[in-house]
Enzyme design. Structure first.
Site, PDB file in Angstrom:
ATOM      1  N   GLY A 158     135.740  79.695  55.843  1.00  0.00           N
ATOM      2  CA  GLY A 158     136.081  80.227  57.160  1.00  0.00           C
ATOM      3  C   GLY A 158     136.682  81.617  57.027  1.00  0.00           C
ATOM      4  N   LEU A 159     136.901  82.250  58.147  1.00  0.00           N
ATOM      5  CA  LEU A 159     137.462  83.596  58.156  1.00  0.00           C
ATOM      6  C   LEU A 159     138.878  83.623  57.583  1.00  0.00           C
ATOM      7  CD1 LEU A 159     136.354  84.760  61.728  1.00  0.00           C
ATOM      8  CD2 LEU A 159     135.534  85.725  59.560  1.00  0.00           C
ATOM      9  N   SER A 160     139.306  84.799  57.161  1.00  0.00           N
ATOM     10  CA  SER A 160     140.691  84.981  56.754  1.00  0.00           C
ATOM     11  C   SER A 160     141.593  84.666  57.941  1.00  0.00           C
ATOM     12  CB  SER A 160     140.913  86.434  56.309  1.00  0.00           C
ATOM     13  OG  SER A 160     142.269  86.662  55.984  1.00  0.00           O
ATOM     14  N   GLY A 161     142.598  83.836  57.730  1.00  0.00           N
ATOM     15  CA  GLY A 161     143.509  83.469  58.806  1.00  0.00           C
ATOM     16  C   GLY A 161     143.080  82.257  59.603  1.00  0.00           C
ATOM     17  N   GLY A 173     142.992  79.202  58.531  1.00  0.00           N
ATOM     18  CA  GLY A 173     143.821  78.056  58.182  1.00  0.00           C
ATOM     19  C   GLY A 173     143.299  77.233  57.027  1.00  0.00           C
ATOM     20  N   LYS A 174     142.393  77.798  56.237  1.00  0.00           N
ATOM     21  CA  LYS A 174     141.771  77.056  55.136  1.00  0.00           C
ATOM     22  C   LYS A 174     142.795  76.530  54.135  1.00  0.00           C
ATOM     23  CE  LYS A 174     139.409  80.617  53.946  1.00  0.00           C
ATOM     24  NZ  LYS A 174     139.977  81.481  55.016  1.00  0.00           N
ATOM     25  N   SER A 203     134.486  82.678  51.208  1.00  0.00           N
ATOM     26  CA  SER A 203     133.083  82.473  50.792  1.00  0.00           C
ATOM     27  C   SER A 203     132.128  82.824  51.933  1.00  0.00           C
ATOM     28  CB  SER A 203     132.866  81.038  50.298  1.00  0.00           C
ATOM     29  OG  SER A 203     133.508  80.065  51.085  1.00  0.00           O
TER      30      SER A 203
END
Length: 201
Positions: free
Chosen positions: A32-35, A37-38, A107
């Protein structure tokens, strides 16, 4: 790959390793995008698997990996691909040994994630979790101040701003609630997905 190398069979089989550990190995890949919550979600899921189900786990976090294994890599498309390849190979080895390995990385490129899936699936299950959050949501959070720097032109090739993020076509779990602010990895849907894989032998 060099042509003068030979694969050596091992005396201890995967079945024996998994039996000794009490459960199967697997790779759970958070993208997922930066920020989005991964890392937060992956940490909570790891804690759940470890404490509630006595499953041996290890979390490979994208930022942490770049302090060691991938410290020589930048953020060009080529370096991003190599970063994912390395983490994918480490994840595969750990899963083969019987550890449920969680990987939390942006990724951004679909081909790289699919390549890891294909490689891991030759030895263990691969589960892709898309922590889905809009660019607006992630940019409003901006916990590391990276979006602000990217908007100011201080960071080039930043995913979501001037470099693409390619969404998964068919992840095992697409959790919008996590990404949009709930950050609830213990939701009924998440637990059902994780538990249904039955890591126990």
């Amino acid at each position: 790959m060099a042509s003068n190398i030979t694969w050596h069979d091992q005396a201890v089989s995967q079945e024996e390793r998994w039996k000794l550990g009490g459960h199967r190995g697997a790779v759970v890949w958070f993208t997922g995008l930066s920020g989005a919550g991964k890392s937060s979600v992956a940490n909570a899921v790891e804690k759940m698997l470890n404490t509630r189900h006595n499953i041996r786990t290890y979390l490979l976090d994208g930022d942490n990996i770049r302090h060691g294994l991938c410290q020589d890599l930048g953020f060009s498309a080529e370096d991003r691909a190599e970063n994912i390849r390395r983490v994918g190979q480490v994840s595969k080895l750990m899963a083969d040994s019987g550890v449920v390995t969680l990987a939390a990385l942006i990724s951004p490129y679909r081909r790289d994630r699919d390549s890891v899936r294909e490689s891991v699936n030759s030895v263990a299950p691969f589960l892709e979790i898309y922590v889905q959050a809009s660019l607006e949501t992630c940019e409003s959070r901006d916990p590391k101040g990276l979006y602000k720097m990217a908007r100011q032109g201080k960071i080039k090739g930043f995913t979501g701003i001037d470099d693409p993020y390619e969404e998964p076509f068919s992840p095992e779990l697409r959790n919008r609630r996590i990404g949009q602010g709930s950050l609830c990895p213990h939701s009924r849907k998440s637990k059902t997905m994780i538990n249904s894989q039955d890591f126990q032998q």
